[in-house]
Design a protein around this motif. Structure first.
Motif, PDB file in Angstrom:
ATOM      1  N   ALA A   1       0.600  -1.224   0.028  1.00  0.00           N
ATOM      2  CA  ALA A   1       0.037   0.005  -0.144  1.00  0.00           C
ATOM      3  C   ALA A   1       0.825   1.303  -0.027  1.00  0.00           C
ATOM      4  CB  ALA A   1      -1.090   0.104   1.098  1.00  0.00           C
ATOM      5  N   PRO A   2       1.893   1.385   0.888  1.00  0.00           N
ATOM      6  CA  PRO A   2       2.934   2.604   0.709  1.00  0.00           C
ATOM      7  C   PRO A   2       3.335   3.147  -0.542  1.00  0.00           C
ATOM      8  CG  PRO A   2       3.104   1.288   2.478  1.00  0.00           C
ATOM      9  CD  PRO A   2       2.307   0.489   1.741  1.00  0.00           C
ATOM     10  N   TYR A   3       3.291   2.071  -1.740  1.00  0.00           N
ATOM     11  CA  TYR A   3       3.891   2.363  -2.976  1.00  0.00           C
ATOM     12  C   TYR A   3       2.882   2.824  -3.983  1.00  0.00           C
ATOM     13  CZ  TYR A   3       7.531  -0.002  -0.255  1.00  0.00           C
ATOM     14  OH  TYR A   3       8.347  -0.308   0.385  1.00  0.00           O
ATOM     15  N   PHE A   4       1.568   2.958  -3.471  1.00  0.00           N
ATOM     16  CA  PHE A   4       0.666   3.145  -4.520  1.00  0.00           C
ATOM     17  C   PHE A   4      -0.362   4.482  -4.177  1.00  0.00           C
ATOM     18  CE2 PHE A   4       1.595  -1.213  -5.648  1.00  0.00           C
ATOM     19  CZ  PHE A   4       1.673  -1.138  -6.866  1.00  0.00           C
ATOM     20  N   HIS A   5      -1.233   4.976  -4.737  1.00  0.00           N
ATOM     21  CA  HIS A   5      -2.198   5.884  -4.463  1.00  0.00           C
ATOM     22  C   HIS A   5      -3.247   5.241  -3.597  1.00  0.00           C
ATOM     23  CE1 HIS A   5      -0.439   9.761  -6.088  1.00  0.00           C
ATOM     24  NE2 HIS A   5      -0.246   9.170  -6.944  1.00  0.00           N
ATOM     25  N   LYS A   6      -3.877   5.695  -2.974  1.00  0.00           N
ATOM     26  CA  LYS A   6      -5.076   5.214  -2.231  1.00  0.00           C
ATOM     27  C   LYS A   6      -6.261   5.293  -3.377  1.00  0.00           C
ATOM     28  CE  LYS A   6      -4.047   6.318   2.522  1.00  0.00           C
ATOM     29  NZ  LYS A   6      -4.150   7.049   3.603  1.00  0.00           N
ATOM     30  N   TYR A   7      -7.291   4.311  -3.302  1.00  0.00           N
ATOM     31  CA  TYR A   7      -8.381   4.323  -4.159  1.00  0.00           C
ATOM     32  C   TYR A   7      -9.009   5.593  -3.996  1.00  0.00           C
ATOM     33  CZ  TYR A   7     -12.015   3.640  -0.818  1.00  0.00           C
ATOM     34  OH  TYR A   7     -12.808   3.656   0.330  1.00  0.00           O
ATOM     35  N   SER A   8      -9.257   6.045  -2.866  1.00  0.00           N
ATOM     36  CA  SER A   8      -9.902   7.175  -2.373  1.00  0.00           C
ATOM     37  C   SER A   8      -9.468   8.724  -3.257  1.00  0.00           C
ATOM     38  CB  SER A   8     -10.065   7.379  -0.960  1.00  0.00           C
ATOM     39  OG  SER A   8      -9.028   7.366  -0.357  1.00  0.00           O
ATOM     40  N   GLU A   9      -8.358   8.518  -3.747  1.00  0.00           N
ATOM     41  CA  GLU A   9      -7.876   9.522  -4.270  1.00  0.00           C
ATOM     42  C   GLU A   9      -7.830   9.718  -5.836  1.00  0.00           C
ATOM     43  OE1 GLU A   9      -3.785   9.942  -1.201  1.00  0.00           O
ATOM     44  OE2 GLU A   9      -3.500   9.067  -3.201  1.00  0.00           O
ATOM     45  N   ILE A  10      -8.631   8.718  -6.399  1.00  0.00           N
ATOM     46  CA  ILE A  10      -8.865   8.585  -7.685  1.00  0.00           C
ATOM     47  C   ILE A  10     -10.348   9.327  -7.823  1.00  0.00           C
ATOM     48  CG2 ILE A  10      -9.425   6.925  -9.683  1.00  0.00           C
ATOM     49  CD1 ILE A  10      -7.185   5.263  -8.246  1.00  0.00           C
ATOM     50  N   ASN A  11     -10.425   9.972  -8.841  1.00  0.00           N
ATOM     51  CA  ASN A  11     -11.412  10.823  -9.021  1.00  0.00           C
ATOM     52  C   ASN A  11     -12.563   9.760  -9.708  1.00  0.00           C
ATOM     53  OD1 ASN A  11     -14.032  12.533  -9.871  1.00  0.00           O
ATOM     54  ND2 ASN A  11     -12.409  14.265 -10.313  1.00  0.00           N
ATOM     55  N   VAL A  12     -13.928   9.462  -9.223  1.00  0.00           N
ATOM     56  CA  VAL A  12     -14.697   8.688  -9.932  1.00  0.00           C
ATOM     57  C   VAL A  12     -15.561   9.016 -10.966  1.00  0.00           C
ATOM     58  CG1 VAL A  12     -15.000   7.251  -7.621  1.00  0.00           C
ATOM     59  CG2 VAL A  12     -16.583   9.089  -8.329  1.00  0.00           C
ATOM     60  N   THR A  13     -15.404  10.334 -11.389  1.00  0.00           N
ATOM     61  CA  THR A  13     -16.120  10.709 -12.453  1.00  0.00           C
ATOM     62  C   THR A  13     -15.795  10.334 -13.786  1.00  0.00           C
ATOM     63  OG1 THR A  13     -14.562  12.660 -12.593  1.00  0.00           O
ATOM     64  CG2 THR A  13     -16.573  13.034 -11.395  1.00  0.00           C
ATOM     65  N   GLY A  14     -14.703   9.762 -13.802  1.00  0.00           N
ATOM     66  CA  GLY A  14     -14.026   8.800 -15.059  1.00  0.00           C
ATOM     67  C   GLY A  14     -14.330   7.458 -14.954  1.00  0.00           C
ATOM     68  N   LEU A  15     -14.933   6.930 -13.920  1.00  0.00           N
ATOM     69  CA  LEU A  15     -15.181   5.659 -13.719  1.00  0.00           C
ATOM     70  C   LEU A  15     -16.722   5.281 -14.121  1.00  0.00           C
ATOM     71  CD1 LEU A  15     -13.149   5.046 -10.151  1.00  0.00           C
ATOM     72  CD2 LEU A  15     -12.556   4.789 -12.625  1.00  0.00           C
ATOM     73  N   VAL A  16     -16.746   3.925 -14.576  1.00  0.00           N
ATOM     74  CA  VAL A  16     -18.054   3.341 -14.884  1.00  0.00           C
ATOM     75  C   VAL A  16     -18.628   2.758 -13.431  1.00  0.00           C
ATOM     76  CG1 VAL A  16     -19.360   1.692 -16.393  1.00  0.00           C
ATOM     77  CG2 VAL A  16     -17.440   2.833 -17.177  1.00  0.00           C
ATOM     78  N   PRO A  17     -19.722   3.134 -13.010  1.00  0.00           N
ATOM     79  CA  PRO A  17     -20.529   2.641 -12.117  1.00  0.00           C
ATOM     80  C   PRO A  17     -20.683   0.968 -12.121  1.00  0.00           C
ATOM     81  CG  PRO A  17     -21.778   4.293 -12.686  1.00  0.00           C
ATOM     82  CD  PRO A  17     -20.667   4.216 -13.829  1.00  0.00           C
TER      83      PRO A  17
ATOM     84  N   THR B   1      -5.746   0.584   2.453  1.00  0.00           N
ATOM     85  CA  THR B   1      -4.772  -0.519   2.223  1.00  0.00           C
ATOM     86  C   THR B   1      -4.790  -1.104   0.939  1.00  0.00           C
ATOM     87  OG1 THR B   1      -5.562  -2.328   3.588  1.00  0.00           O
ATOM     88  CG2 THR B   1      -4.241  -0.823   4.586  1.00  0.00           C
ATOM     89  N   CYS B   2      -5.919  -1.181   0.337  1.00  0.00           N
ATOM     90  CA  CYS B   2      -6.164  -1.717  -1.043  1.00  0.00           C
ATOM     91  C   CYS B   2      -5.218  -0.853  -2.123  1.00  0.00           C
ATOM     92  CB  CYS B   2      -7.577  -1.575  -1.466  1.00  0.00           C
ATOM     93  SG  CYS B   2      -8.827  -2.546  -0.528  1.00  0.00           S
ATOM     94  N   ILE B   3      -5.077  -1.769  -3.030  1.00  0.00           N
ATOM     95  CA  ILE B   3      -4.399  -1.307  -4.386  1.00  0.00           C
ATOM     96  C   ILE B   3      -5.206  -0.974  -5.395  1.00  0.00           C
ATOM     97  CG2 ILE B   3      -2.504  -1.436  -5.921  1.00  0.00           C
ATOM     98  CD1 ILE B   3      -1.155  -1.341  -2.913  1.00  0.00           C
ATOM     99  N   PRO B   4      -5.513   0.213  -5.867  1.00  0.00           N
ATOM    100  CA  PRO B   4      -6.345   0.584  -7.102  1.00  0.00           C
ATOM    101  C   PRO B   4      -6.039  -0.515  -8.297  1.00  0.00           C
ATOM    102  CG  PRO B   4      -5.527   2.321  -6.119  1.00  0.00           C
ATOM    103  CD  PRO B   4      -4.727   1.360  -5.696  1.00  0.00           C
TER     104      PRO B   4
END
Length: 106
Positions: free
Chosen positions: A8-24, A76-79
């Motif tokens: 986990a320390p080597y990756f961005h947190k999933y919560s830092e990724i803007n969901v506007t570009g993701l498909v529900p 602690t999840c990796i996106p």
């Protein structure tokens, strides 16, 4: 494998990724036929839910599914982001569960 390494320390947190570009999740393979097979293979009841009488992946906020290895502490999840309608969601869900990989999948 989460039991011997914490990536986990080597990756961005999933919560830092803007969901506007993701498909529900509801518009991807998370809501398709392969999810009952995931449940039968892994026994991961915490990763699925019943929606309109169908077994679907349980997405906490409508966009992200958390593997068992990090579900209790999602930071602690990796996106892991797929494309289209969820390319490779089915096998990756099984790999994440079986190999104890801390994955947040969208």
């Amino acid at each position: 494998n989460r039991t011997w390494h914490n990536p986990a320390p080597y990756f961005h947190k999933y919560s830092e990724i803007n969901v506007t570009g993701l498909v529900p999740c509801s518009q991807t393979r998370f809501y398709k036929d392969a999810i009952p097979e995931y449940l039968a293979t892994t026994g991961d009841n915490g990763g699925v839910e019943v929606f309109n009488g169908t077994i679907v992946a349980k997405c906490q906020d409508g966009f992200w599914w958390f593997s068992p290895a990090c579900r209790s502490n999602p930071d602690t999840c990796i996106p892991f982001i797929t494309s289209g309608d969820g390319w490779l969601i089915d096998p990756m869900m099984q790999r994440a569960a079986v190999y104890n990989m801390p994955i947040a999948m969208a």
